[in-house]
Design a protein around this motif. Structure first.
Motif, PDB file in Angstrom:
ATOM      1  N   ILE A  90      11.315  35.438  29.644  1.00  0.00           N
ATOM      2  CA  ILE A  90      12.062  36.279  28.698  1.00  0.00           C
ATOM      3  C   ILE A  90      13.565  36.077  28.864  1.00  0.00           C
ATOM      4  CG2 ILE A  90      12.639  38.675  28.088  1.00  0.00           C
ATOM      5  CD1 ILE A  90       9.656  39.347  28.866  1.00  0.00           C
ATOM      6  N   VAL A  91      14.058  36.200  30.095  1.00  0.00           N
ATOM      7  CA  VAL A  91      15.509  36.117  30.295  1.00  0.00           C
ATOM      8  C   VAL A  91      16.028  34.694  30.117  1.00  0.00           C
ATOM      9  CG1 VAL A  91      15.563  38.193  31.733  1.00  0.00           C
ATOM     10  CG2 VAL A  91      15.427  35.944  32.834  1.00  0.00           C
ATOM     11  N   ASP A  92      15.228  33.698  30.488  1.00  0.00           N
ATOM     12  CA  ASP A  92      15.664  32.306  30.319  1.00  0.00           C
ATOM     13  C   ASP A  92      15.811  31.941  28.848  1.00  0.00           C
ATOM     14  OD1 ASP A  92      15.720  32.015  33.060  1.00  0.00           O
ATOM     15  OD2 ASP A  92      13.918  30.764  33.173  1.00  0.00           O
ATOM     16  N   ALA A  93      15.052  32.608  27.986  1.00  0.00           N
ATOM     17  CA  ALA A  93      15.148  32.357  26.546  1.00  0.00           C
ATOM     18  C   ALA A  93      16.258  33.193  25.905  1.00  0.00           C
ATOM     19  CB  ALA A  93      13.804  32.645  25.877  1.00  0.00           C
ATOM     20  N   GLY A  94      16.938  34.014  26.693  1.00  0.00           N
ATOM     21  CA  GLY A  94      18.067  34.779  26.186  1.00  0.00           C
ATOM     22  C   GLY A  94      17.768  36.227  25.846  1.00  0.00           C
ATOM     23  N   GLY A  95      16.574  36.703  26.205  1.00  0.00           N
ATOM     24  CA  GLY A  95      16.203  38.077  25.896  1.00  0.00           C
ATOM     25  C   GLY A  95      16.363  39.015  27.073  1.00  0.00           C
ATOM     26  N   GLU A  96      16.218  40.286  26.781  1.00  0.00           N
ATOM     27  CA  GLU A  96      16.196  41.330  27.793  1.00  0.00           C
ATOM     28  C   GLU A  96      14.842  42.024  27.730  1.00  0.00           C
ATOM     29  OE1 GLU A  96      17.924  45.827  28.645  1.00  0.00           O
ATOM     30  OE2 GLU A  96      18.953  44.568  27.180  1.00  0.00           O
ATOM     31  N   HIS A 145      -0.128  44.815  28.277  1.00  0.00           N
ATOM     32  CA  HIS A 145       1.039  45.690  28.184  1.00  0.00           C
ATOM     33  C   HIS A 145       1.947  45.224  27.061  1.00  0.00           C
ATOM     34  CE1 HIS A 145       2.093  42.327  30.797  1.00  0.00           C
ATOM     35  NE2 HIS A 145       3.366  42.530  30.458  1.00  0.00           N
ATOM     36  N   LEU A 146       2.880  46.083  26.700  1.00  0.00           N
ATOM     37  CA  LEU A 146       3.914  45.752  25.725  1.00  0.00           C
ATOM     38  C   LEU A 146       5.250  45.656  26.442  1.00  0.00           C
ATOM     39  CD1 LEU A 146       3.137  48.325  22.868  1.00  0.00           C
ATOM     40  CD2 LEU A 146       2.415  45.945  22.984  1.00  0.00           C
ATOM     41  N   HIS A 147       6.132  44.849  25.890  1.00  0.00           N
ATOM     42  CA  HIS A 147       7.532  44.839  26.315  1.00  0.00           C
ATOM     43  C   HIS A 147       8.386  45.046  25.086  1.00  0.00           C
ATOM     44  CE1 HIS A 147       7.426  43.684  30.503  1.00  0.00           C
ATOM     45  NE2 HIS A 147       6.643  42.671  30.250  1.00  0.00           N
ATOM     46  N   THR A 148       9.398  45.883  25.209  1.00  0.00           N
ATOM     47  CA  THR A 148      10.445  45.925  24.194  1.00  0.00           C
ATOM     48  C   THR A 148      11.436  44.858  24.596  1.00  0.00           C
ATOM     49  OG1 THR A 148      10.135  48.299  23.874  1.00  0.00           O
ATOM     50  CG2 THR A 148      12.199  47.339  23.060  1.00  0.00           C
ATOM     51  N   ILE A 149      11.668  43.922  23.679  1.00  0.00           N
ATOM     52  CA  ILE A 149      12.573  42.803  23.930  1.00  0.00           C
ATOM     53  C   ILE A 149      13.835  43.013  23.099  1.00  0.00           C
ATOM     54  CG2 ILE A 149      12.878  40.287  23.819  1.00  0.00           C
ATOM     55  CD1 ILE A 149      10.644  41.124  25.736  1.00  0.00           C
ATOM     56  N   ARG A 150      14.979  42.936  23.750  1.00  0.00           N
ATOM     57  CA  ARG A 150      16.266  43.012  23.052  1.00  0.00           C
ATOM     58  C   ARG A 150      16.915  41.636  23.070  1.00  0.00           C
ATOM     59  NH1 ARG A 150      17.823  48.294  26.174  1.00  0.00           N
ATOM     60  NH2 ARG A 150      16.691  49.806  24.914  1.00  0.00           N
ATOM     61  N   CYS A 151      17.434  41.240  21.915  1.00  0.00           N
ATOM     62  CA  CYS A 151      18.073  39.930  21.778  1.00  0.00           C
ATOM     63  C   CYS A 151      19.293  40.042  20.886  1.00  0.00           C
ATOM     64  CB  CYS A 151      17.104  38.926  21.144  1.00  0.00           C
ATOM     65  SG  CYS A 151      15.557  38.707  22.014  1.00  0.00           S
ATOM     66  N   ALA A 152      20.158  39.067  20.992  1.00  0.00           N
ATOM     67  CA  ALA A 152      21.361  39.040  20.173  1.00  0.00           C
ATOM     68  C   ALA A 152      21.033  38.849  18.697  1.00  0.00           C
ATOM     69  CB  ALA A 152      22.299  37.936  20.645  1.00  0.00           C
ATOM     70  N   ASP A 153      19.977  38.078  18.403  1.00  0.00           N
ATOM     71  CA  ASP A 153      19.643  37.771  17.015  1.00  0.00           C
ATOM     72  C   ASP A 153      18.168  37.379  16.903  1.00  0.00           C
ATOM     73  OD1 ASP A 153      19.507  35.037  17.915  1.00  0.00           O
ATOM     74  OD2 ASP A 153      21.668  34.900  17.597  1.00  0.00           O
ATOM     75  N   GLU A 154      17.724  37.190  15.686  1.00  0.00           N
ATOM     76  CA  GLU A 154      16.316  36.868  15.406  1.00  0.00           C
ATOM     77  C   GLU A 154      15.904  35.521  16.014  1.00  0.00           C
ATOM     78  OE1 GLU A 154      12.747  38.066  14.383  1.00  0.00           O
ATOM     79  OE2 GLU A 154      14.478  39.258  13.755  1.00  0.00           O
ATOM     80  N   GLN A 155      16.798  34.538  15.997  1.00  0.00           N
ATOM     81  CA  GLN A 155      16.481  33.224  16.567  1.00  0.00           C
ATOM     82  C   GLN A 155      16.208  33.328  18.062  1.00  0.00           C
ATOM     83  OE1 GLN A 155      19.166  33.869  14.643  1.00  0.00           O
ATOM     84  NE2 GLN A 155      18.730  32.704  12.784  1.00  0.00           N
ATOM     85  N   THR A 156      16.967  34.170  18.736  1.00  0.00           N
ATOM     86  CA  THR A 156      16.744  34.360  20.171  1.00  0.00           C
ATOM     87  C   THR A 156      15.393  35.025  20.401  1.00  0.00           C
ATOM     88  OG1 THR A 156      19.129  34.574  20.521  1.00  0.00           O
ATOM     89  CG2 THR A 156      17.692  35.350  22.288  1.00  0.00           C
ATOM     90  N   GLU A 158      12.755  34.779  18.528  1.00  0.00           N
ATOM     91  CA  GLU A 158      11.739  33.738  18.290  1.00  0.00           C
ATOM     92  C   GLU A 158      11.625  32.812  19.488  1.00  0.00           C
ATOM     93  OE1 GLU A 158      12.793  31.972  14.518  1.00  0.00           O
ATOM     94  OE2 GLU A 158      12.453  33.870  13.467  1.00  0.00           O
ATOM     95  N   ARG A 159      12.761  32.507  20.131  1.00  0.00           N
ATOM     96  CA  ARG A 159      12.755  31.666  21.333  1.00  0.00           C
ATOM     97  C   ARG A 159      12.009  32.361  22.468  1.00  0.00           C
ATOM     98  NH1 ARG A 159      18.042  30.531  21.088  1.00  0.00           N
ATOM     99  NH2 ARG A 159      18.628  32.018  22.713  1.00  0.00           N
ATOM    100  N   VAL A 160      12.207  33.671  22.617  1.00  0.00           N
ATOM    101  CA  VAL A 160      11.506  34.446  23.644  1.00  0.00           C
ATOM    102  C   VAL A 160      10.000  34.412  23.373  1.00  0.00           C
ATOM    103  CG1 VAL A 160      11.118  36.769  24.575  1.00  0.00           C
ATOM    104  CG2 VAL A 160      13.456  35.943  24.211  1.00  0.00           C
ATOM    105  N   GLN A 161       9.620  34.668  22.126  1.00  0.00           N
ATOM    106  CA  GLN A 161       8.193  34.635  21.768  1.00  0.00           C
ATOM    107  C   GLN A 161       7.582  33.275  22.081  1.00  0.00           C
ATOM    108  OE1 GLN A 161       8.108  36.074  17.582  1.00  0.00           O
ATOM    109  NE2 GLN A 161       6.391  37.282  18.336  1.00  0.00           N
ATOM    110  N   LYS A 162       8.283  32.233  21.723  1.00  0.00           N
ATOM    111  CA  LYS A 162       7.781  30.869  21.968  1.00  0.00           C
ATOM    112  C   LYS A 162       7.609  30.620  23.467  1.00  0.00           C
ATOM    113  CE  LYS A 162       8.716  26.020  21.037  1.00  0.00           C
ATOM    114  NZ  LYS A 162       9.642  25.048  20.442  1.00  0.00           N
ATOM    115  N   ALA A 163       8.591  31.048  24.262  1.00  0.00           N
ATOM    116  CA  ALA A 163       8.511  30.862  25.717  1.00  0.00           C
ATOM    117  C   ALA A 163       7.315  31.611  26.292  1.00  0.00           C
ATOM    118  CB  ALA A 163       9.811  31.328  26.377  1.00  0.00           C
TER     119      ALA A 163
END
Length: 173
Positions: A90-96, A145-156, A158-163
């Protein structure tokens, strides 16, 4: 009857959290205000009861603020020993990883605040888990489980989901 000193301290605690660049532990606040940790815990409870949105994270208290950007939930599944790899993905792809949510059969939804934004945060979180011999909430639900993921933008996001998908952590429907 409450003293004005206690009221003033609570407002000072709130201001400290508002000005902090990140989480502030009850221990740090207790030292700052020359009171016990338990007094701070009580102060925070009273501030919450008065309507303040104060979140307790593994690293301390933060004021609840709606950050700019994208906030989405993902459904995940993994074994407890894969928690580090999941959070790093998650964090490597730019998410929180803002939180973790499980559905308990008796208590309903249980949410744990994470606030994990970097590999350093991942390591600090895992250190605390090990130090307290804690088990992940997902142990209650067979790893789901679920995670709430925070990202700067939609592309980020999508990158988190892909990772997460590449690592095999996304729950397939």
């Amino acid at each position: 009857m409450e003293t004005s000193a206690a009221q003033a301290r609570r407002q000072a605690v709130r201001r400290t959290l508002e000005q902090a660049g990140g989480p502030v532990s009850a221990t740090v606040l207790a030292k700052q205000f020359s009171v016990s940790r338990q007094i701070i815990v009580g102060d925070v409870a009273l501030l919450r009861a008065a309507g303040e949105e104060i979140l307790a994270t593994p690293r301390g208290y933060v004021l609840g603020r709606r950050p700019a950007g994208v906030e989405r939930r993902v459904a995940c599944i993994h074994r407890p020993e894969e928690m580090e790899a999941e959070l790093n993905a998650i964090v490597d792809a730019g998410g929180e990883a803002a939180d973790v949510i499980v559905e308990h059969p008796v208590y309903g939804q249980l949410t744990g605040i994470l606030g994990v934004r970097s590999r350093y945060d991942v390591q600090e979180f895992l250190r605390r888990v090990r130090a307290d011999s804690a088990r992940p909430l997902s142990d209650l639900t067979g790893g789901i489980h679920l995670h709430t993921i925070r990202c700067a933008d939609e592309q980020t996001f999508e990158r988190v989901q892909k990772a997460l998908k590449i690592e095999g952590f996304l729950l397939d429907m």
